[in-house]
Design a protein around this motif. Structure first.
Motif, PDB file in Angstrom:
ATOM      1  N   GLU A  98       0.820  -1.210   0.000  1.00  0.00           N
ATOM      2  CA  GLU A  98       0.000   0.000   0.000  1.00  0.00           C
ATOM      3  C   GLU A  98       0.855   1.261   0.000  1.00  0.00           C
ATOM      4  O   GLU A  98       0.578   2.213  -0.718  1.00  0.00           O
ATOM      5  N   ASN A 102       1.306   1.217  -4.196  1.00  0.00           N
ATOM      6  CA  ASN A 102       0.122   2.040  -4.447  1.00  0.00           C
ATOM      7  C   ASN A 102       0.329   3.513  -4.129  1.00  0.00           C
ATOM      8  O   ASN A 102      -0.510   4.339  -4.458  1.00  0.00           O
ATOM      9  N   GLY A 104       0.275   4.993  -1.179  1.00  0.00           N
ATOM     10  CA  GLY A 104      -0.668   5.467  -0.180  1.00  0.00           C
ATOM     11  C   GLY A 104      -0.020   6.265   0.937  1.00  0.00           C
ATOM     12  O   GLY A 104       1.160   6.109   1.243  1.00  0.00           O
ATOM     13  N   GLN A 108      -3.751   5.953   4.941  1.00  0.00           N
ATOM     14  CA  GLN A 108      -4.329   4.925   4.074  1.00  0.00           C
ATOM     15  C   GLN A 108      -3.734   3.560   4.388  1.00  0.00           C
ATOM     16  O   GLN A 108      -4.447   2.560   4.404  1.00  0.00           O
ATOM     17  N   VAL A 109      -2.439   3.531   4.647  1.00  0.00           N
ATOM     18  CA  VAL A 109      -1.765   2.271   4.993  1.00  0.00           C
ATOM     19  C   VAL A 109      -2.376   1.704   6.270  1.00  0.00           C
ATOM     20  O   VAL A 109      -2.701   0.511   6.343  1.00  0.00           O
ATOM     21  N   VAL A 112      -5.779   0.200   5.547  1.00  0.00           N
ATOM     22  CA  VAL A 112      -5.696  -1.069   4.807  1.00  0.00           C
ATOM     23  C   VAL A 112      -5.230  -2.198   5.717  1.00  0.00           C
ATOM     24  O   VAL A 112      -5.776  -3.305   5.695  1.00  0.00           O
TER      25      VAL A 112
END
Length: 152
Positions: A98, A102, A104, A108-109, A112
């Protein structure tokens, strides 16, 4: 190159590609807004003429350059992701994927992975990097070939 530098290089490449994509978008907008040449006005000599054909050629060359960069980025990030996928812990894999693949944010990590941002800062990120370093060291020869092909 260290394992951490390997991961950070993906984020750097993403930043560079976003900038190049904006440049392409700007060039495309300029092409769509071109007006016809006014032949009534006095001709001024000197400089390089930038007629429609020149601008289209410039746009196409720039687009090809960006597409080449994207292809190299995809090859590099796919290889790094394959190393990440060798990590046994699902949470550590998700964290690295992530954050670095991605792109992130840490928030966000944390979402997730399903833990707090503080837990990631204090413990998980260090563990994930240590696990990745083991795999990175075992794959160093292959990584160097991919790095030289895609980044250098």
């Amino acid at each position: 190159m260290t394992a951490m530098e390997c991961l950070e290089r993906i984020r750097d490449m993403q930043i560079e590609l976003r900038k190049l994509e904006r440049d392409i978008k700007e060039l495309r907008a300029k092409l769509y807004s071109l007006k016809a040449i006014d032949y009534v006005k006095e001709h001024i000599s000197g400089g390089t003429p930038k007629d429609l054909g020149d601008q289209i050629a410039h746009f196409n060359a720039r687009l090809k350059f960006v597409q080449n960069k994207w292809a190299r980025f995809v090859r590099y990030s796919d290889f790094v992701d394959s190393m990440i996928n060798q990590i046994e812990s699902c949470q550590l894999r998700a964290l690295l994927h992530e954050r670095y693949i991605n792109g992130g944010s840490w928030e966000q990590v944390a979402e997730v992975v399903g833990v707090s941002r503080q837990w990631i800062d204090r413990r998980m990120h260090r563990l994930a990097i240590k696990e990745f370093e083991k795999i990175f060291k075992n794959s160093l020869q292959e990584f160097t070939a991919v790095y030289n092909e895609c980044v250098v």
